[in-house]
Design a protein around this motif. Structure first.
Motif, short mmCIF file in Angstrom:
data_model
loop_
_atom_site.label_atom_id
_atom_site.label_comp_id
_atom_site.label_asym_id
_atom_site.label_seq_id
_atom_site.Cartn_x
_atom_site.Cartn_y
_atom_site.Cartn_z
N GLU A 326 5.95 -6.72 -4.03
CA GLU A 326 7.17 -7.53 -4.15
C GLU A 326 7.70 -7.52 -5.57
N ALA A 327 6.79 -7.62 -6.55
CA ALA A 327 7.22 -7.64 -7.95
C ALA A 327 7.88 -6.32 -8.33
N VAL A 328 7.32 -5.20 -7.87
CA VAL A 328 7.89 -3.89 -8.19
C VAL A 328 9.25 -3.72 -7.50
N GLU A 329 9.34 -4.10 -6.23
CA GLU A 329 10.60 -3.97 -5.47
C GLU A 329 11.72 -4.76 -6.14
N HIS A 330 11.38 -5.85 -6.80
CA HIS A 330 12.38 -6.71 -7.44
C HIS A 330 13.16 -5.96 -8.52
N PHE A 331 12.54 -4.94 -9.15
CA PHE A 331 13.17 -4.25 -10.27
C PHE A 331 13.68 -2.85 -9.93
N LYS A 332 13.44 -2.37 -8.74
CA LYS A 332 13.82 -0.99 -8.43
C LYS A 332 15.31 -0.75 -8.56
N LEU A 333 16.12 -1.68 -8.11
CA LEU A 333 17.56 -1.50 -8.17
C LEU A 333 18.07 -1.48 -9.61
N SER A 334 17.62 -2.44 -10.42
CA SER A 334 18.09 -2.49 -11.81
C SER A 334 17.64 -1.26 -12.59
N VAL A 335 16.44 -0.75 -12.32
CA VAL A 335 15.96 0.45 -13.00
C VAL A 335 16.76 1.66 -12.57
N ALA A 336 17.06 1.75 -11.27
CA ALA A 336 17.84 2.88 -10.75
C ALA A 336 19.24 2.90 -11.35
N GLN A 337 19.83 1.74 -11.60
CA GLN A 337 21.16 1.68 -12.20
C GLN A 337 21.18 2.27 -13.61
N ARG A 338 20.02 2.30 -14.26
CA ARG A 338 19.91 2.89 -15.61
C ARG A 338 19.36 4.30 -15.54
N ASN A 339 19.36 4.88 -14.33
CA ASN A 339 18.88 6.25 -14.09
C ASN A 339 17.39 6.40 -14.43
N GLY A 340 16.66 5.32 -14.33
CA GLY A 340 15.23 5.37 -14.57
C GLY A 340 14.44 5.29 -13.28
N TRP A 341 13.16 5.06 -13.42
CA TRP A 341 12.31 4.94 -12.24
C TRP A 341 11.14 4.00 -12.51
N ILE A 342 10.64 3.42 -11.43
CA ILE A 342 9.43 2.60 -11.46
C ILE A 342 8.62 2.95 -10.23
N ASP A 343 7.40 3.39 -10.43
CA ASP A 343 6.58 3.79 -9.29
C ASP A 343 5.35 2.90 -9.19
N LEU A 344 4.79 2.86 -8.00
CA LEU A 344 3.62 2.03 -7.71
C LEU A 344 2.57 2.86 -7.00
N VAL A 345 1.35 2.81 -7.51
CA VAL A 345 0.22 3.49 -6.89
C VAL A 345 -0.83 2.44 -6.56
N VAL A 346 -1.17 2.36 -5.27
CA VAL A 346 -2.17 1.40 -4.82
C VAL A 346 -3.36 2.17 -4.26
N SER A 347 -4.50 2.01 -4.89
CA SER A 347 -5.71 2.68 -4.39
C SER A 347 -6.20 1.98 -3.14
N PRO A 348 -6.80 2.72 -2.20
CA PRO A 348 -7.31 2.09 -0.98
C PRO A 348 -8.33 1.00 -1.31
N GLY A 349 -8.26 -0.09 -0.59
CA GLY A 349 -9.21 -1.17 -0.80
C GLY A 349 -8.73 -2.46 -0.18
N SER A 350 -9.58 -3.49 -0.29
CA SER A 350 -9.22 -4.81 0.23
C SER A 350 -8.84 -5.69 -0.95
N TYR A 351 -7.60 -6.22 -0.92
CA TYR A 351 -7.08 -6.97 -2.06
C TYR A 351 -6.83 -8.44 -1.70
N THR A 352 -7.62 -8.98 -0.82
CA THR A 352 -7.51 -10.39 -0.47
C THR A 352 -8.08 -11.24 -1.62
N TYR A 353 -7.32 -12.28 -1.98
CA TYR A 353 -7.72 -13.09 -3.14
C TYR A 353 -7.26 -14.52 -2.94
N PHE A 354 -8.05 -15.47 -3.45
CA PHE A 354 -7.71 -16.88 -3.34
C PHE A 354 -7.05 -17.30 -4.65
#
Length: 467
Positions: A326-354
């Motif tokens: 969600e945090a990354v998606e929030h900035f994709k549009l503004s970055v694209a408007q400046r002809n830049g990029w933001i990428d996200l790599v998520v390694s396989p795993g369980s990310y459940t957290y309290f």
């Protein structure tokens, strides 16, 4: 030029006065300690002088008792004893028939014999009457009786020559005490040379209470001095960054207020001539600038709540992967408007957290926004989520302007901004990364930064997994 110089002098007067006071106190302590050591040194020399002045009498009595011992060994026979001299041996015979009470040893009157022995002893070298062990014992006992509790190294000089009565390991180069024990018309005939290998330690030990108190007092003074200096530098730096913060906040509020004012004026003056779409556009501008101001005020209020320790986490079961996406998606549009990029790599795993998903996302948003703001014209940001044995790891990397070591060490300080030389080149007020660190800390995690000028910065967050 002169006024600037005078201003610097005035600013540094308190520091100079404090430094002079501390140095004065330390010098006073050293002077008092030096006085104590000198007093102990004088007392030490006096005790050794007293020992040397009594040494000849102690040796005479010891030799006399040693010589007279032969008379008490046998009461029924004549007594015979021999005294060694440089000219040979002198034999003294004493017949029991010559002894009359009431004075002397037992039933023997030794008055005449004692006087004769004294005359012999005064003219004989000590080396013919004593051995090294006996003289060492006499010297040690005399020193102890006079309050000296450290072992000496000594040598005896008789008639200008070094006697065989010399303690083991004697070094003439180390002699610190030289006493004349006997002399004639031609000069000293017997001298005692002394030095004490542990003299300095012994004297220091005699004033150890004063030494410990002086060291403790000096340590307290230095600790307080450096503490005050450090606090002063910190307060000065804080005053500077707060001044930057006020300037930045003024600018950040002035721009949207001016925009809102222009939009309102346009509507008031030309509202009757505008169609619905034009009015809607002006209202959209007003709403956008209002949201911008609200976001700025929200971040300031959050930091205020942290100061008062009122910021609490609303913990619930959450997915760190979902929050990061969600945090990354929030900035994709503004970055694209400046002809830049933001990428996200998520390694396989369980990310459940309290944890608190809202605050966690806010921290990530601040971190990514910071990476974009300090990028070059074309922002390039990489975000990676992975897990280790005991931690979740989030890495945010940009290819921006980077930071030097000094900036890196202060980047999480409140109000600090790397662009102090030009406060308006990057929008912000120096609270973002401080807020990020606070949220990460409250989640029991750690945040670190690695940066290089012209290459970019990498922020690494480690959050310990729930047990």
């Amino acid at each position: 030029m002169l006024s600037s110089f005078i201003k610097k002098i005035r600013e540094n007067v308190p520091t100079a006065i404090l430094t002079a006071a501390v140095l004065g106190a330390l010098l006073l302590q050293l002077n008092l300690l030096s006085g104590q050591l000198e007093l102990q040194r004088q007392q030490f020399e006096s005790q050794i002088g007293t020992t040397s002045s009594r040494l000849s009498e102690r040796v005479r009595l010891f030799v006399r008792r040693k010589s007279m011992g032969s008379f008490s060994s046998n009461a029924n026979v004549d007594s015979v004893f021999t005294i060694n001299t440089p000219m040979g041996q002198t034999t003294v015979r004493w017949s029991n028939a010559q002894i009359h009470p009431p004075y002397g040893i037992g039933t023997r009157d030794t008055t005449m014999l004692g006087g004769m022995l004294d005359n012999f002893q005064s003219s004989l070298p000590w080396s013919t009457q004593l051995d090294v062990t006996e003289l060492d014992s006499i010297i040690a006992n005399e020193l102890k009786q006079n309050g000296v509790r450290t072992e000496p190294v000594w040598a005896l000089i008789e008639n200008g020559y070094l006697s065989t009565l010399t303690s083991e390991g004697f070094d003439p180069e180390k002699v610190t005490f030289n006493y004349v024990l006997a002399e004639s018309f031609f000069g000293p005939t017997r001298q005692l040379l002394l030095y004490f290998p542990s003299e300095k330690f012994y004297l220091a030990k005699r004033v150890y209470l004063s030494l410990v108190a002086s060291l403790l007092f000096s340590t307290v003074i230095l600790t307080a001095f450096f503490g005050v200096q450090r606090q002063g530098r910190r307060q000065k730096r804080l005053a500077n960054v707060k001044s930057d913060f006020i300037n930045n906040m003024s600018h950040e509020f002035k721009t949207p207020l001016a925009t809102i004012n222009l939009a309102v004026d346009a509507i008031i003056k030309n509202g009757d001539k505008m169609d619905a779409d034009q009015i809607r556009n002006y209202l959209a501008v007003i709403k956008t600038e209002n949201k911008r101001m609200n976001a700025q005020m929200e971040s300031v209020l959050q930091m205020s709540m942290m100061d008062k320790e009122e910021l609490t986490l609303q913990r619930t079961q959450m997915s760190i992967e979902h929050v990061v996406v969600e945090a990354v998606e929030h900035f994709k549009l503004s970055v694209a408007q400046r002809n830049g990029w933001i990428d996200l790599v998520v390694s396989p795993g369980s990310y459940t957290y309290f944890g608190d998903p809202t605050q966690f996302k806010s921290a990530l948003t601040n971190l990514i926004d910071n990476a974009i703001k300090y990028s070059s014209d074309v922002p390039m940001v990489s975000v990676k989520l992975s897990e280790e044995d005991h931690d979740f790891v989030i890495v945010v990397k940009d290819r921006g302007i980077g930071m030097n070591e000094e900036t890196t060490s202060q980047v999480f300080d409140r109000f600090f901004r790397a662009t102090k030389g030009n406060i308006h080149d990057v929008k912000g007020h120096g609270l973002g990364l401080s807020f990020v660190q606070e949220i990460v800390d409250k989640h029991g995690g750690l945040i670190d930064v690695q940066s290089k000028i012209g290459v970019g910065s990498t922020f690494i967050i480690k959050i310990e997994k729930n047990q």
